[in-house]
Enzyme design. Structure first.
Site, PDB file in Angstrom:
ATOM      1  N   GLU A 168      -5.477  -8.324  14.919  1.00 44.18           N
ATOM      2  CA  GLU A 168      -6.058  -6.998  15.173  1.00 44.18           C
ATOM      3  C   GLU A 168      -5.144  -5.933  14.590  1.00 44.18           C
ATOM      4  OE1 GLU A 168      -8.081  -4.920  18.924  1.00 44.18           O
ATOM      5  OE2 GLU A 168      -5.904  -4.813  19.045  1.00 44.18           O
ATOM      6  N   SER A 210      -0.482 -11.715  29.555  1.00 43.26           N
ATOM      7  CA  SER A 210      -1.733 -10.994  29.321  1.00 43.26           C
ATOM      8  C   SER A 210      -2.715 -11.842  28.511  1.00 43.26           C
ATOM      9  CB  SER A 210      -1.454  -9.600  28.758  1.00 43.26           C
ATOM     10  OG  SER A 210      -1.594  -9.531  27.419  1.00 43.26           O
ATOM     11  N   ARG A 224       0.067  -2.222  14.808  1.00 40.20           N
ATOM     12  CA  ARG A 224      -0.347  -0.835  15.051  1.00 40.20           C
ATOM     13  C   ARG A 224       0.241   0.023  13.933  1.00 40.20           C
ATOM     14  NH1 ARG A 224       0.537   0.490  20.965  1.00 40.20           N
ATOM     15  NH2 ARG A 224      -1.441  -0.634  21.175  1.00 40.20           N
ATOM     16  N   ALA A 278      -2.244   7.929  23.438  1.00 37.99           N
ATOM     17  CA  ALA A 278      -2.518   6.573  23.952  1.00 37.99           C
ATOM     18  C   ALA A 278      -1.349   6.050  24.795  1.00 37.99           C
ATOM     19  CB  ALA A 278      -2.805   5.629  22.797  1.00 37.99           C
ATOM     20  N   HIS A 319      -9.985   0.430  14.807  1.00 36.45           N
ATOM     21  CA  HIS A 319      -9.601  -0.974  15.025  1.00 36.45           C
ATOM     22  C   HIS A 319     -10.280  -1.887  14.007  1.00 36.45           C
ATOM     23  CE1 HIS A 319      -8.620  -0.545  19.620  1.00 36.45           C
ATOM     24  NE2 HIS A 319      -8.056   0.391  18.885  1.00 36.45           N
ATOM     25  N   ILE A 340       0.851  -1.209   0.000  1.00 38.03           N
ATOM     26  CA  ILE A 340       0.000   0.000   0.000  1.00 38.03           C
ATOM     27  C   ILE A 340       0.882   1.253   0.000  1.00 38.03           C
ATOM     28  CG2 ILE A 340      -1.575   1.372   1.465  1.00 38.03           C
ATOM     29  CD1 ILE A 340      -2.958  -1.292   2.231  1.00 38.03           C
ATOM     30  N   ARG A 341       1.920   1.232   0.817  1.00 39.09           N
ATOM     31  CA  ARG A 341       2.830   2.391   0.885  1.00 39.09           C
ATOM     32  C   ARG A 341       3.467   2.648  -0.476  1.00 39.09           C
ATOM     33  NH1 ARG A 341       6.330   2.011   6.442  1.00 39.09           N
ATOM     34  NH2 ARG A 341       6.333   4.267   6.207  1.00 39.09           N
ATOM     35  N   GLU A 346     -14.812   6.855  26.251  1.00 36.69           N
ATOM     36  CA  GLU A 346     -15.041   7.777  27.361  1.00 36.69           C
ATOM     37  C   GLU A 346     -13.713   8.391  27.836  1.00 36.69           C
ATOM     38  OE1 GLU A 346     -18.054   8.657  28.209  1.00 36.69           O
ATOM     39  OE2 GLU A 346     -17.186   9.991  29.734  1.00 36.69           O
ATOM     40  N   HIS A 373      -1.860   4.882  28.522  1.00 40.93           N
ATOM     41  CA  HIS A 373      -1.495   3.501  28.857  1.00 40.93           C
ATOM     42  C   HIS A 373      -0.631   3.490  30.120  1.00 40.93           C
ATOM     43  CE1 HIS A 373       0.599  -0.400  28.317  1.00 40.93           C
ATOM     44  NE2 HIS A 373      -0.549  -0.772  27.815  1.00 40.93           N
TER      45      HIS A 373
HETATM   46  P1  0O2 Z   1      -2.657  -4.366  24.454  1.00 39.49           P
HETATM   47  O1  0O2 Z   1      -1.476  -4.652  25.297  1.00 39.49           O
HETATM   48  O2  0O2 Z   1      -2.551  -3.051  23.745  1.00 39.49           O
HETATM   49  O3  0O2 Z   1      -3.037  -5.481  23.546  1.00 39.49           O
HETATM   50  P2  0O2 Z   1     -10.819  -6.985  23.900  1.00 39.49           P
HETATM   51  O4  0O2 Z   1      -9.681  -6.556  22.995  1.00 39.49           O
HETATM   52  O5  0O2 Z   1     -11.763  -7.949  23.217  1.00 39.49           O
HETATM   53  O6  0O2 Z   1     -10.338  -7.425  25.236  1.00 39.49           O
HETATM   54  P3  0O2 Z   1     -12.474  -4.747  23.471  1.00 39.49           P
HETATM   55  O7  0O2 Z   1     -13.124  -3.771  24.403  1.00 39.49           O
HETATM   56  O8  0O2 Z   1     -13.351  -5.412  22.482  1.00 39.49           O
HETATM   57  O9  0O2 Z   1     -11.676  -5.780  24.326  1.00 39.49           O
HETATM   58  O10 0O2 Z   1     -11.289  -4.117  22.691  1.00 39.49           O
HETATM   59  P4  0O2 Z   1     -11.078  -2.650  22.207  1.00 39.49           P
HETATM   60  O11 0O2 Z   1     -11.425  -1.664  23.256  1.00 39.49           O
HETATM   61  O12 0O2 Z   1     -11.688  -2.469  20.871  1.00 39.49           O
HETATM   62  O13 0O2 Z   1      -9.498  -2.669  22.002  1.00 39.49           O
HETATM   63  C1  0O2 Z   1      -8.631  -3.141  22.952  1.00 39.49           C
HETATM   64  C2  0O2 Z   1      -7.274  -2.518  22.699  1.00 39.49           C
HETATM   65  O14 0O2 Z   1      -7.394  -1.153  22.294  1.00 39.49           O
HETATM   66  C3  0O2 Z   1      -6.444  -2.490  23.967  1.00 39.49           C
HETATM   67  O15 0O2 Z   1      -5.722  -3.672  24.008  1.00 39.49           O
HETATM   68  C4  0O2 Z   1      -5.562  -1.267  23.770  1.00 39.49           C
HETATM   69  O16 0O2 Z   1      -4.459  -1.571  22.930  1.00 39.49           O
HETATM   70  C5  0O2 Z   1      -6.483  -0.336  23.014  1.00 39.49           C
HETATM   71  N1  0O2 Z   1      -7.297   0.526  23.895  1.00 39.49           N
HETATM   72  C6  0O2 Z   1      -8.645   0.435  24.058  1.00 39.49           C
HETATM   73  N2  0O2 Z   1      -9.073   1.399  24.908  1.00 39.49           N
HETATM   74  C7  0O2 Z   1      -7.993   2.107  25.284  1.00 39.49           C
HETATM   75  C8  0O2 Z   1      -7.808   3.265  26.150  1.00 39.49           C
HETATM   76  O17 0O2 Z   1      -8.736   3.816  26.752  1.00 39.49           O
HETATM   77  N3  0O2 Z   1      -6.522   3.702  26.292  1.00 39.49           N
HETATM   78  C9  0O2 Z   1      -5.458   3.118  25.644  1.00 39.49           C
HETATM   79  N4  0O2 Z   1      -4.237   3.625  25.839  1.00 39.49           N
HETATM   80  N5  0O2 Z   1      -5.606   2.025  24.840  1.00 39.49           N
HETATM   81  C10 0O2 Z   1      -6.854   1.538  24.654  1.00 39.49           C
HETATM   82  P5  0O2 Z   1      -5.346  -4.360  25.387  1.00 39.49           P
HETATM   83  O18 0O2 Z   1      -5.664  -5.799  25.280  1.00 39.49           O
HETATM   84  O19 0O2 Z   1      -5.949  -3.607  26.537  1.00 39.49           O
HETATM   85  O20 0O2 Z   1      -3.819  -4.194  25.517  1.00 39.49           O
END
Ligand code: 0O2
Length: 209
Positions: A147, A57, A85, A159, A128, A32-33, A121, A163
């Site tokens: 993902e 984790s 990412r 972020a 994503h 793509i790039r 929030e 984090h």
């Molecule tokens: P890591 O170490 O980054 O992988 P799920 O993924 O199914 O458990 P959900 O709610 O469906 O949960 O996922 P979501 O919210 O779409 O995406 C989860 C990931 O997005 C997180 O992965 C983070 O990387 C990022 N993320 C989501 N919300 C936030 C936030 O408020 N702040 C920050 N900094 N990152 C966020 P993990 O698994 O938490 O960690």
């Protein structure tokens, strides 16, 4: 000294599924790039990083969902064991790259979450995509989940700090900091839109010399 199990120990021969999905998807991003540079002279991607979710984790996530702590449970049910990412230059680049990936015929889009149009929030913004990508391993073809998180540099900067706050215990004034972060997220979003508008104005008024 850390006693955490390594991904090789936990995933065994199936580690290649996760590594393979990352190799496949990053190749798509590289293409793509190259395509965008050849056609518009501008690379929409600043850089990307990849990770395989740490064993600690991953086990925590399996426990949270009431699943057995096995590799098969991960491969069959967990979407983000392989993660990429992608840091883009402008907000519209996020959508361009995301759409170019999602329109590829062998990529199955499982789920899309647009936290740019609908921020969390906390103020978190990112786009994503959960995909399934076919991987040819020996004589078999396996569909592997991954993902992809796409965001701009300022979303990434935000972020990282958020984090840090989430994973640090006993931060004094954590509530106040979270409120300030929320405010900064809004300010960054508005500044980014202004930057994009200025870029468009420059581009529209540029005469090729
Ligand atoms: P890591 O170490 O980054 O992988 P799920 O993924 O199914 O458990 P959900 O709610 O469906 O949960 O996922 P979501 O919210 O779409 O995406 C989860 C990931 O997005 C997180 O992965 C983070 O990387 C990022 N993320 C989501 N919300 C936030 C936030 O408020 N702040 C920050 N900094 N990152 C966020 P993990 O698994 O938490 O960690």
């Amino acid at each position: 000294m850390s006693t955490e199990m390594s991904p090789q120990e936990f995933y065994g021969e199936k580690l290649i599924y996760l590594e393979g999905a990352i190799i496949e998807l990053t190749s798509r991003l590289d293409i793509i790039r190259k395509f965008k540079i050849a056609n518009s002279d501008r690379d929409p991607i600043e850089h990307y990083t990849t990770r395989i979710k740490s064993v600690e984790s991953m086990k925590e996530k399996l426990r949270k969902h009431g699943m057995p702590e096995t590799v098969d449970a991960v491969i069959g049910n967990i979407y983000d064991a392989a993660g990429i990412r992608v840091i883009c230059t402008y907000i519209d680049d996020v959508y361009t790259v995301a759409n170019m990936l999602m329109s590829q015929s062998d990529i199955t889009v499982i789920r899309v979450k647009d936290y740019i149009k609908n921020p969390k929030e906390s103020g978190y913004r990112s786009f994503h995509i959960i995909v399934q990508i076919p991987l040819h391993v020996g004589e078999n073809t396996v569909d592997v989940y991954a993902e992809i998180q796409l965001r701009t540099m300022s979303m990434d900067f935000w972020a990282s700090l958020d984090h840090k706050l989430k994973y640090k215990q006993d931060v004094p004034n954590a509530k106040l900091i979270a409120r300030e972060l929320r405010r900064f997220a809004d300010e960054l979003a508005s500044t980014e839109m202004n930057f994009q508008a200025i870029r468009d104005m420059i581009d529209e008024n540029t005469v090729e010399s």
